[in-house]
Structure formats: C-alpha cells, structure tokens
Design a protein around this motif. Structure first.
Motif, mmCIF file in Angstrom:
data_model
loop_
_atom_site.group_PDB
_atom_site.id
_atom_site.type_symbol
_atom_site.label_atom_id
_atom_site.label_comp_id
_atom_site.label_asym_id
_atom_site.label_seq_id
_atom_site.Cartn_x
_atom_site.Cartn_y
_atom_site.Cartn_z
ATOM 1 N N MET A 86 0.822 -1.206 0.000
ATOM 2 C CA MET A 86 0.000 0.000 0.000
ATOM 3 C C MET A 86 0.853 1.251 0.000
ATOM 4 O O MET A 86 2.075 1.191 0.171
ATOM 5 C CB MET A 86 -0.924 0.004 1.230
ATOM 6 C CG MET A 86 -0.195 0.157 2.556
ATOM 7 S SD MET A 86 -1.310 0.102 3.973
ATOM 8 C CE MET A 86 -1.754 -1.633 3.982
ATOM 9 N N HIS A 87 0.179 2.386 -0.169
ATOM 10 C CA HIS A 87 0.792 3.709 -0.029
ATOM 11 C C HIS A 87 0.193 4.365 1.215
ATOM 12 O O HIS A 87 -1.006 4.241 1.478
ATOM 13 C CB HIS A 87 0.511 4.570 -1.254
ATOM 14 C CG HIS A 87 0.876 3.914 -2.550
ATOM 15 N ND1 HIS A 87 2.162 3.837 -3.023
ATOM 16 C CD2 HIS A 87 0.105 3.285 -3.477
ATOM 17 C CE1 HIS A 87 2.181 3.198 -4.180
ATOM 18 N NE2 HIS A 87 0.949 2.860 -4.478
ATOM 19 N N VAL A 88 1.029 5.052 1.971
ATOM 20 C CA VAL A 88 0.587 5.695 3.210
ATOM 21 C C VAL A 88 0.918 7.180 3.138
ATOM 22 O O VAL A 88 2.043 7.561 2.786
ATOM 23 C CB VAL A 88 1.260 5.063 4.442
ATOM 24 C CG1 VAL A 88 0.756 5.725 5.724
ATOM 25 C CG2 VAL A 88 0.991 3.564 4.485
ATOM 26 N N VAL A 89 -0.077 8.027 3.456
ATOM 27 C CA VAL A 89 0.106 9.477 3.449
ATOM 28 C C VAL A 89 -0.205 10.008 4.848
ATOM 29 O O VAL A 89 -1.282 9.747 5.391
ATOM 30 C CB VAL A 89 -0.821 10.158 2.416
ATOM 31 C CG1 VAL A 89 -0.548 11.659 2.371
ATOM 32 C CG2 VAL A 89 -0.648 9.533 1.033
ATOM 33 N N ASP A 90 0.740 10.733 5.427
ATOM 34 C CA ASP A 90 0.561 11.329 6.745
ATOM 35 C C ASP A 90 0.430 12.838 6.592
ATOM 36 O O ASP A 90 1.275 13.474 5.946
ATOM 37 C CB ASP A 90 1.755 10.985 7.649
ATOM 38 C CG ASP A 90 1.570 11.503 9.070
ATOM 39 O OD1 ASP A 90 0.429 11.539 9.533
ATOM 40 O OD2 ASP A 90 2.581 11.883 9.696
ATOM 41 N N VAL A 91 -0.621 13.423 7.161
ATOM 42 C CA VAL A 91 -0.858 14.866 7.080
ATOM 43 C C VAL A 91 -0.297 15.527 8.345
ATOM 44 O O VAL A 91 -0.619 15.110 9.454
ATOM 45 C CB VAL A 91 -2.355 15.178 6.947
ATOM 46 C CG1 VAL A 91 -2.586 16.686 6.865
ATOM 47 C CG2 VAL A 91 -2.942 14.475 5.721
ATOM 48 N N ASN A 92 0.539 16.543 8.154
ATOM 49 C CA ASN A 92 1.136 17.268 9.280
ATOM 50 C C ASN A 92 0.802 18.746 9.167
ATOM 51 O O ASN A 92 0.855 19.329 8.073
ATOM 52 C CB ASN A 92 2.655 17.083 9.296
ATOM 53 C CG ASN A 92 3.045 15.642 9.595
ATOM 54 O OD1 ASN A 92 3.182 15.247 10.727
ATOM 55 N ND2 ASN A 92 3.199 14.850 8.529
ATOM 56 N N SER A 93 0.510 19.374 10.309
ATOM 57 C CA SER A 93 0.088 20.778 10.294
ATOM 58 C C SER A 93 1.244 21.741 10.094
ATOM 59 O O SER A 93 1.042 22.864 9.645
ATOM 60 C CB SER A 93 -0.645 21.121 11.590
ATOM 61 O OG SER A 93 0.196 20.893 12.711
ATOM 62 N N GLY A 94 2.474 21.321 10.412
ATOM 63 C CA GLY A 94 3.630 22.193 10.205
ATOM 64 C C GLY A 94 3.499 23.506 10.948
ATOM 65 O O GLY A 94 3.150 23.555 12.127
ATOM 66 N N GLY A 95 3.745 24.607 10.255
ATOM 67 C CA GLY A 95 3.734 25.927 10.880
ATOM 68 C C GLY A 95 2.354 26.484 11.125
ATOM 69 O O GLY A 95 2.220 27.590 11.643
ATOM 70 N N LYS A 96 1.299 25.759 10.764
ATOM 71 C CA LYS A 96 -0.054 26.306 10.930
ATOM 72 C C LYS A 96 -0.665 26.022 12.300
ATOM 73 O O LYS A 96 -1.827 26.268 12.529
ATOM 74 C CB LYS A 96 -0.980 25.760 9.847
ATOM 75 C CG LYS A 96 -0.800 26.466 8.511
ATOM 76 C CD LYS A 96 -2.089 26.479 7.733
ATOM 77 C CE LYS A 96 -1.955 27.373 6.495
ATOM 78 N NZ LYS A 96 -3.169 27.425 5.713
ATOM 79 N N VAL A 97 0.177 25.506 13.221
ATOM 80 C CA VAL A 97 -0.363 25.231 14.550
ATOM 81 C C VAL A 97 -0.752 26.514 15.261
ATOM 82 O O VAL A 97 -1.539 26.512 16.189
ATOM 83 C CB VAL A 97 0.675 24.464 15.399
ATOM 84 C CG1 VAL A 97 0.859 23.072 14.875
ATOM 85 C CG2 VAL A 97 2.008 25.195 15.442
ATOM 86 N N ALA A 98 -0.193 27.628 14.823
ATOM 87 C CA ALA A 98 -0.485 28.904 15.475
ATOM 88 C C ALA A 98 -1.617 29.666 14.800
ATOM 89 O O ALA A 98 -1.772 30.854 14.991
ATOM 90 C CB ALA A 98 0.776 29.770 15.505
ATOM 91 N N MET A 99 -2.427 28.972 13.993
ATOM 92 C CA MET A 99 -3.542 29.633 13.309
ATOM 93 C C MET A 99 -4.577 30.122 14.315
ATOM 94 O O MET A 99 -4.659 29.634 15.443
ATOM 95 C CB MET A 99 -4.212 28.658 12.332
ATOM 96 C CG MET A 99 -3.386 28.332 11.110
ATOM 97 S SD MET A 99 -4.115 26.999 10.151
ATOM 98 C CE MET A 99 -5.741 27.635 9.830
ATOM 99 N N GLN A 100 -5.392 31.061 13.870
ATOM 100 C CA GLN A 100 -6.465 31.582 14.719
ATOM 101 C C GLN A 100 -7.562 30.534 14.856
ATOM 102 O O GLN A 100 -7.818 29.746 13.959
ATOM 103 C CB GLN A 100 -7.032 32.867 14.108
ATOM 104 C CG GLN A 100 -6.007 33.996 13.994
ATOM 105 C CD GLN A 100 -5.542 34.479 15.343
ATOM 106 O OE1 GLN A 100 -6.332 34.571 16.276
ATOM 107 N NE2 GLN A 100 -4.258 34.778 15.470
ATOM 108 N N GLY A 101 -8.243 30.522 16.023
ATOM 109 C CA GLY A 101 -9.349 29.598 16.219
ATOM 110 C C GLY A 101 -8.958 28.412 17.075
ATOM 111 O O GLY A 101 -7.810 28.252 17.484
#
Length: 505
Positions: free
Chosen positions: A319-334
């Motif tokens: 299979m193929h595996v894709v991992d999503v990471n937030s990176g620098g957007k952890v400091a977004m509003q909300g």
C-alpha cells in the motif's frame, strides 16, 4: 480553468505534463523501448496452471512470466477459446464473428484447471504492466480502444461510460451504437462520444473492426510470443484519451510530434489547431513553463502545501501511506478543531493531486489530523470524493474511521511515476567538498578558448552562472566574445549543478 498540455521529447523519452491553471496535475512518461504496453495482444503459451491460486502463468517471451487469474478470463472464455482454436487450426476464417457459435458461459465459481491446460496456445491481452517484481497481468476479455468507443469482441452488450451523466444522451448513444455494431461484438461508449454524430461514431467503429480483423489474420501463422496487436505508444494514447475542447494550449518542442498533432487534431471538428504551438526557444520547454521546478517540489518524500503544512508519503509492496502534518499552521487563529479542518481541507486537495500526478494505485491510507466533529469528517470525505471525480482512474473512497484514517483504492494499471528528487551530489560525488565555485567561470573561459574548431560557441550553464556572464551593458560574455573573436551563446538550464556546464554541438 486554463488547461495546457506540455510535451517534452528527448532521445529516449517523451514526457507529457498536464497543467491546470499552471499547476502540474499529471505527468506521463513514455520510454522509447520495446516493452509490452497495456492493450497489446500477444500469442502466449500456458506454462503452469496453479489450482491453489486459481490462476496460470503464461509464457509471453518476457523476463518474467505473465499472470492470468480465473476472474480475468471472463464468462465468455469458452466461446473465445473455441473460436481461437479454430483460427489457429485454420478451420475458422470468419474474422467478423457473424456465424460464430456461442458456447455456454463459464461458471463464475469454476476452477481454472477445468478450462485451461498447460502448453495451450491463445492470444492474451496485457491488462496491467509489470510492477515491481511481478510480471504483466493478462486477460482474455480482449478489447480495442478508439477515441470514442471501445470494441469488445464475443460480447453483444453495449455500455455507456458512467461519466455521461445526461440520461437522454446515454439512451441516444446506446440506441445509436446498437444499430451500428455487428453481431457478436460489444461496444463501450467513452465519455468523449457525448454529442458526436452517427457518422463520427461509425467511422471510429469501422476503424476498430479493421484493427480486430488485422490482428486475428495474424494468429494462424504466428508463433508463440508474437505480438499480434500493438497498442499505440503511450504518447499517442495519452493525447487521444486526454485531449478535448477544454484545452487552451498544447505545446511541444519536437517537430515530428507537432506535425502529428496538426494532422490528428485536424480530424476532429471539436478541436482547434490554433491551440497548437511549437516551442523553439533556447530554454528547455519544461523550464520555460515552470514544470521542472514543480517536479522537484512535488515528487519528494515530503510535499509542502498551503505555506506550512506538509504531507509525508511512504510506499510499501502492499500500500501507499500518506501522513498529514500541520507544520507551521499550529499557530492559526481559532480552536484546534477549526485549525484541523482547515489543514485537512487543503491536504485533501493536495492528496488528490498527488494521486493523479504520481499515478498511485492499489490501497492508499491517509492519516488526517484528528477531528472530533462528525460533520467535519463528512465534509472531508465528500470533498475527497468530489476531487477524485476529476481523476480518469477508477477510485473508491471510504469515510474517515474513528482514528481519522481514510482508505482509498485506485485503479492500478501501470507502475507509479517515480522521479528521484534527492540524489548524490554530482559536483562532490557525496564527499561534501567541491572545487571553489568562484573558479567555475575560469574553467568555462578556458574551455571556450580551447574550442578552436568553430567561430560560434553554444553552451548551457546554471542560471546563476548565466546571470554572471550575461548581465550588464558590457557583460562578461560580450568581453569574452570580443577578446576571442567568437560568437558565444549561453543558455540557462535549471537542472545543471552550479559548477557544471555543457557545450551544445
């Protein structure tokens, strides 16, 4: 949406890049070799029948035996085998199947050893190209594809592509084809056939029937391992399947391909030859249209998107595996849920693009950022389904699990597109040390001086070196040209290392 097809032709390979609003979404590569392609029909010999797998291995003359599963033989295999035995022995000479005696359908739950024997000779069609250590996968449900139709001998069924959504048009196409097709030939109507006249569809059907008759005429005298029908090269088939009136431009740097496209497009009224352009610029065509840079950015182990978040893509045999990471957007509003939804939405867009771009097939597992709200999970699921409707490959998408994992299956026909973006440094060969970069211009000047056989010099260099030589009113190139009495042309090529250069003879 602006759609462009950019075609780069080199000595041993043709690359086709599909751009949507200048974003690279598909990359096709056609190596100029003699390997079998999907759609090729070859006279093969059954080498082994494997009852435990309900499959057989077929000798087609390649480095690895081909694989044929019982389910890929189709319900009409007994009719197919009966007819081909008659052709091979010379008893049957009716290539039109008009008087064919249809045999009883094969049992869906049957055993392969009951219908296929070792050393049996039959035409087999390549269904999937070799992938990794596996040989090609074959089928006996033979089909021949055209621009508007797909011909399926030994069947009487007429089907219409699911992508033809208008019910009135579906009925029109089906009724029209049923009136045109000969007996014992089935037809699948492709999406491109929407709105086409009877004469256009009839012309395509006649062309496919001619290909069938030509292929079968070769069977009687052919020896095992002989290709009796070869699909068009991948460049031509990709253009045939992809090109339609929605394209704004088709650009190529190869005169032969350009002339072929002029002739090809001229045969279809819905296509305008004004979209064709022949690139004659000094810069490589992929550099000119920003394709090279996008390839370098998009084929790595990690892919950044939306200025911060990134994907990590891993591939295994299964299979193929894709991992999503937030990176620098952890400091977004909300709050965390809102941020997770925003990142996952952008990630879904990029993942759908990556599946098309890399031509990933089989099972794909996506680990999205955790979300708790059911509405948010459903939104991501619906969005991914909508995005994959643009994909020509058949896909199945399952809703996110309680672990925020999404499962996708995507039709795998060819090996995935792999381009190494991380490689051993060509300048230092992995040592980490290179000749002082300031000396590269001296080496270039020395090399130009040594080329005494010509008064005209043409070379390729890295863009930084190109700028150093060409910028300014009295540039270094101008001074060097005056001093040596030679005409000097310098091109910038993004793929060249900083301290490398090439002369163009």
């Amino acid at each position: 949406m602006r759609k462009e097809l950019v075609i780069s032709a080199k000595r041993d390979q043709v690359q086709l890049a599909l751009l949507e609003n200048q974003r690279l979404v598909e990359l096709h590569q056609d190596s100029q070799d003699e390997s079998l392609k999907v759609g090729d029909i070859i006279l093969g010999r059954v080498k082994k029948v494997m009852p435990g797998m309900n499959a057989a291995f077929i000798d087609i003359g390649g480095p690895r035996d081909a694989f044929l599963h019982y389910t890929d033989m189709g319900p009409l295999f007994t009719t197919y085998a009966y007819y081909m035995h008659g052709i091979l022995s010379g008893k049957h000479k009716d290539y039109n199947l008009e008087r064919l005696k249809v045999q009883e359908n094969m049992d869906k739950e049957g055993k392969i050893e009951d219908v296929l024997k070792p050393k049996q000779i039959l035409p087999f069609q390549v269904y999937k190209e070799p992938i990794s250590t596996k040989g090609p996968r074959m089928t006996t449900e033979v089909s021949i594809a055209g621009r508007y139709l797909i011909l399926t001998p030994f069947s009487n069924q007429v089907g219409v592509s699911r992508k033809v959504a208008n019910e009135t048009e579906r009925k029109r196409l089906k009724r029209l084809i049923e009136s045109l097709k000969p007996k014992n030939f089935g037809v699948i109507v492709r999406t491109n056939a929407q709105g086409k006249k009877s004469s256009e569809l009839h012309q395509d059907l006649e062309s496919l029937l001619k290909k069938w008759r030509t292929a079968i005429a070769k069977v009687h005298n052919a020896k095992p391992r002989t290709v009796i029908h070869s699909e068009l090269d991948k460049t031509t088939t990709t253009i045939r399947d992809m090109l339609n009136s929605s394209f704004n431009a088709v650009i190529t740097d190869n005169e032969t391909i350009y002339n072929s496209l002029v002739e090809y497009i001229g045969d279809f009224a819905e296509l305008d030859t004004n979209i064709l352009r022949h690139h004659r610029g000094e810069r490589p065509i992929f550099d000119q249209f920003g394709v090279t840079k996008q390839i370098k950015n998009l084929f790595g182990h990690t892919v950044t998107f939306a200025k911060g978040p990134y994907l990590v893509l891993d591939h295994t045999e299964a299979m193929h595996v894709v991992d999503v990471n937030s990176g620098g957007k952890v400091a977004m509003q909300g709050d965390q849920e809102t941020n997770a939804l925003a990142v996952n939405t952008d990630a879904a867009d990029e993942i759908a693009r990556q599946l098309r771009l890399r031509d990933l097939g089989g099972i794909i597992i996506i680990d999205f950022i955790d979300m708790r709200a059911k509405d948010n999970k459903k939104f991501i699921y619906d969005r991914m389904r909508d995005l994959l409707k643009l994909d020509n490959a058949t896909t199945t998408v399952l809703p996110l699990s309680k672990f925020n994992l999404m499962q996708i299956t995507r039709q795998r026909v060819r090996p995935q597109v792999e381009i190494k973006t991380v490689e051993q440094c060509p300048a230092c060969n992995g040592t980490g040390k290179i000749e002082a970069s300031i000396l590269v211009t001296d080496r270039i000047e020395d090399a130009i001086e040594q080329r005494t056989e010509s008064d005209s010099i043409h070379l390729k260099v890295h863009p930084y070196i190109h700028a150093w030589f060409t910028k300014g009113l009295f540039s270094e190139r101008y001074k060097l040209s005056k001093r040596l009495g030679k005409r000097i042309s310098i091109d910038a090529v993004e793929n060249l290392p900083l301290n490398k250069f090439e002369f163009v003879d």
